[in-house]
Design a protein around this motif. Structure first.
Motif, mmCIF file in Angstrom:
data_model
loop_
_atom_site.group_PDB
_atom_site.id
_atom_site.type_symbol
_atom_site.label_atom_id
_atom_site.label_comp_id
_atom_site.label_asym_id
_atom_site.label_seq_id
_atom_site.Cartn_x
_atom_site.Cartn_y
_atom_site.Cartn_z
ATOM 1 N N SER A 1 0.821 -1.217 0.000
ATOM 2 C CA SER A 1 0.000 0.000 0.000
ATOM 3 C C SER A 1 0.856 1.268 0.000
ATOM 4 C CB SER A 1 -0.958 0.002 1.198
ATOM 5 O OG SER A 1 -0.239 0.070 2.411
ATOM 6 N N TYR A 2 2.161 1.102 0.262
ATOM 7 C CA TYR A 2 3.067 2.263 0.155
ATOM 8 C C TYR A 2 2.920 2.912 -1.224
ATOM 9 C CZ TYR A 2 7.400 4.999 0.328
ATOM 10 O OH TYR A 2 8.324 6.017 0.306
ATOM 11 N N GLY A 3 2.666 2.098 -2.240
ATOM 12 C CA GLY A 3 2.562 2.621 -3.611
ATOM 13 C C GLY A 3 1.504 3.700 -3.735
ATOM 14 N N PRO A 4 0.224 3.334 -3.585
ATOM 15 C CA PRO A 4 -0.812 4.363 -3.737
ATOM 16 C C PRO A 4 -0.786 5.428 -2.646
ATOM 17 C CG PRO A 4 -1.773 2.233 -3.151
ATOM 18 C CD PRO A 4 -0.329 1.983 -3.471
ATOM 19 N N LEU A 5 -0.355 5.080 -1.426
ATOM 20 C CA LEU A 5 -0.449 6.037 -0.320
ATOM 21 C C LEU A 5 0.700 7.036 -0.296
ATOM 22 C CD1 LEU A 5 -1.624 3.629 2.549
ATOM 23 C CD2 LEU A 5 -3.018 5.143 1.119
ATOM 24 N N THR A 6 1.901 6.571 -0.565
ATOM 25 C CA THR A 6 3.085 7.429 -0.395
ATOM 26 C C THR A 6 3.874 7.597 -1.688
ATOM 27 O OG1 THR A 6 3.214 6.617 1.876
ATOM 28 C CG2 THR A 6 5.154 7.754 1.045
ATOM 29 N N GLY A 7 3.978 6.508 -2.464
ATOM 30 C CA GLY A 7 4.771 6.574 -3.690
ATOM 31 C C GLY A 7 4.137 7.448 -4.757
ATOM 32 N N VAL A 8 2.845 7.272 -4.972
ATOM 33 C CA VAL A 8 2.202 8.013 -6.068
ATOM 34 C C VAL A 8 2.301 9.526 -5.879
ATOM 35 C CG1 VAL A 8 -0.012 8.521 -7.185
ATOM 36 C CG2 VAL A 8 0.715 6.144 -6.876
ATOM 37 N N TYR B 1 -8.358 2.328 -3.845
ATOM 38 C CA TYR B 1 -7.727 3.657 -3.743
ATOM 39 C C TYR B 1 -8.315 4.623 -4.776
ATOM 40 C CZ TYR B 1 -4.448 0.958 -0.992
ATOM 41 O OH TYR B 1 -3.897 0.139 -0.040
ATOM 42 N N PRO B 2 -9.618 4.864 -4.713
ATOM 43 C CA PRO B 2 -10.233 5.694 -5.756
ATOM 44 C C PRO B 2 -9.657 7.104 -5.812
ATOM 45 C CG PRO B 2 -11.772 5.322 -3.936
ATOM 46 C CD PRO B 2 -10.604 4.405 -3.722
ATOM 47 N N ASP B 3 -9.324 7.680 -4.655
ATOM 48 C CA ASP B 3 -8.810 9.055 -4.668
ATOM 49 C C ASP B 3 -7.445 9.122 -5.353
ATOM 50 O OD1 ASP B 3 -11.082 9.836 -3.370
ATOM 51 O OD2 ASP B 3 -10.159 9.912 -1.374
ATOM 52 N N THR B 4 -6.619 8.091 -5.133
ATOM 53 C CA THR B 4 -5.299 8.054 -5.786
ATOM 54 C C THR B 4 -5.464 7.978 -7.288
ATOM 55 O OG1 THR B 4 -4.346 6.931 -3.874
ATOM 56 C CG2 THR B 4 -3.124 6.764 -5.940
ATOM 57 N N LEU C 1 7.606 0.337 -5.167
ATOM 58 C CA LEU C 1 9.059 0.126 -5.223
ATOM 59 C C LEU C 1 9.789 1.435 -5.525
ATOM 60 C CD1 LEU C 1 8.991 -3.201 -7.273
ATOM 61 C CD2 LEU C 1 9.456 -2.963 -4.820
ATOM 62 N N SER C 2 9.538 1.996 -6.707
ATOM 63 C CA SER C 2 10.268 3.200 -7.131
ATOM 64 C C SER C 2 9.722 4.478 -6.512
ATOM 65 C CB SER C 2 10.263 3.322 -8.659
ATOM 66 O OG SER C 2 11.209 2.439 -9.217
ATOM 67 N N GLY C 3 8.637 4.378 -5.735
ATOM 68 C CA GLY C 3 8.133 5.564 -5.051
ATOM 69 C C GLY C 3 8.950 5.926 -3.826
ATOM 70 N N ARG C 4 9.861 5.019 -3.400
ATOM 71 C CA ARG C 4 10.688 5.308 -2.205
ATOM 72 C C ARG C 4 11.773 6.337 -2.555
ATOM 73 N NH1 ARG C 4 9.488 2.138 2.206
ATOM 74 N NH2 ARG C 4 7.858 0.621 1.685
ATOM 75 N N PRO C 5 12.212 7.112 -1.550
ATOM 76 C CA PRO C 5 12.983 8.329 -1.858
ATOM 77 C C PRO C 5 14.201 8.167 -2.770
ATOM 78 C CG PRO C 5 12.238 8.409 0.392
ATOM 79 C CD PRO C 5 11.850 7.036 -0.121
ATOM 80 N N SER C 6 15.145 7.297 -2.430
ATOM 81 C CA SER C 6 16.371 7.268 -3.249
ATOM 82 C C SER C 6 16.100 6.683 -4.622
ATOM 83 C CB SER C 6 17.466 6.460 -2.545
ATOM 84 O OG SER C 6 17.088 5.098 -2.434
ATOM 85 N N ARG C 7 15.119 5.798 -4.701
ATOM 86 C CA ARG C 7 14.770 5.214 -6.008
ATOM 87 C C ARG C 7 14.061 6.252 -6.874
ATOM 88 N NH1 ARG C 7 12.222 -0.251 -3.315
ATOM 89 N NH2 ARG C 7 14.158 -1.022 -2.355
ATOM 90 N N ALA C 8 13.187 7.028 -6.250
ATOM 91 C CA ALA C 8 12.509 8.091 -7.001
ATOM 92 C C ALA C 8 13.527 9.117 -7.489
ATOM 93 C CB ALA C 8 11.443 8.746 -6.130
ATOM 94 N N ALA C 9 14.541 9.379 -6.674
ATOM 95 C CA ALA C 9 15.585 10.332 -7.076
ATOM 96 C C ALA C 9 16.349 9.802 -8.292
ATOM 97 C CB ALA C 9 16.532 10.596 -5.908
ATOM 98 N N ALA C 10 16.630 8.489 -8.304
ATOM 99 C CA ALA C 10 17.317 7.888 -9.453
ATOM 100 C C ALA C 10 16.426 7.940 -10.695
ATOM 101 C CB ALA C 10 17.694 6.438 -9.134
#
Ligand SMILES: [Zn+2]
Length: 287
Positions: free
Chosen positions: A47-54, A80-83, A237-246
């Motif tokens: 759920s990190y994806g829709p809640l924090t990553g997106v 996750y309709p709002d996402t 996965l890629s929504g996490r900080p260092s991965r998103a930065a890459a």
């Protein structure tokens, strides 16, 4: 002479690039391990994806002026309709990715039709969108899938790996086809970052620096050859900080390359369709 592959690009560009996000969330686990629904920590990893990553990824896309394609399972849309609405209202494409991320490898035709129709209904109900693009969960397409997608009005699929450039995938009836936009495991963040004990991965979580290097090399080589670079990332996965930065650095590289047309999958498919390519019929090997 008409070509089989889309090798010319609009706006004077010489190559194409598209950024895709598969919004699997919990569905990628629940499709094969429904008993994991009670594992709170496992569910939170997804759920990190829709809640924090997106939200983070939407900020990045806006910063780079990129419109992306989000492949959304119907189950995720309902949960996750709002996402999903936030993605759509930011101008990104919403496309089909099964209902509960069901693998098609062993699905019979009736089941495959059910997954397709439930997924369409969910995206219509939640976001008011009828998808024109499809990506098979786990990139596991069937030889019958192109016909089922064409019958339901889909323009394109993105699940096959036999080319660098888009083409028309024949449905088998001698008349119809859908556009295929090829992908590859090396341009998927799953293989780099996905690790959930007992469920996914080898236990090795790669450095975003190594991932960025791989993707950058592929972007440069593919676009030098006039190909279509299609990156697939997952917000959990890629929504996490260092991965998103890459990932942000890859976006910057693509947008900054003067010859590269950065577009949604739908835009690329529409362009390929306009080339009147000769459809390719892919047949199942006989054994
Ligand atoms: Zn997926």
């Amino acid at each position: 002479m008409t070509d089989s592959f889309c090798t010319t690009w609009p706006h004077g560009k010489t190559a194409a690039a598209s950024f895709c996000f598969d919004l699997d969330a919990e569905s990628a686990v629940l499709s094969f391990a429904p008993q994991a629904a009670s594992r709170m920590s496992v569910m939170s990893h997804q759920s990190y994806g829709p809640l924090t990553g997106v939200p983070r990824l939407l900020r990045l896309l806006e910063q780079h002026g990129i419109k992306a394609t989000f492949f959304v399972p119907g189950y995720t849309a309902y949960r996750y309709p709002d996402t999903v609405r936030a993605i759509a209202s930011a101008g990104h494409e919403i496309a089909h990715h099964g209902y509960l991320h069901e693998p098609l490898g062993e699905a019979d035709e009736a089941s495959e039709i059910e997954y397709l129709e439930r997924g369409i209904a969910a995206l219509q109900e939640v976001a008011g969108i009828t998808p024109v693009g499809y990506r098979a969960p786990m990139w596991e397409l069937n030889y019958r899938s192109a016909a089922l997608l064409h019958e339901r009005g889909f323009l394109y699929d993105s699940s096959l790996m036999d080319a660098d450039n888009p083409y028309e995938l024949a449905t088998g009836n001698g008349v119809d086809s859908i556009v295929e936009i090829p992908i590859h495991w090396a341009l998927d963040d799953w293989e780099q970052y996905c690790y959930v004990p007992d469920l996914f991965g080898s236990g090795l979580i790669e450095s975003p620096a190594k991932t960025r290097e791989m993707w950058s090399l592929e972007l440069q080589a593919t676009t030098t050859e006039g190909g279509c670079f299609v990156l697939t990332a997952h917000p959990f996965l890629s929504g996490r900080p260092s991965r998103a930065a890459a990932l942000s650095q890859i976006m910057e590289e693509a947008v900054g390359a003067p010859g590269v047309w950065v577009a949604t999958m739908c835009e690329i498919a529409a362009h390929a369709r306009a080339q009147a390519l000769v459809p390719r019929l892919l047949t199942q090997p006989e054994i």
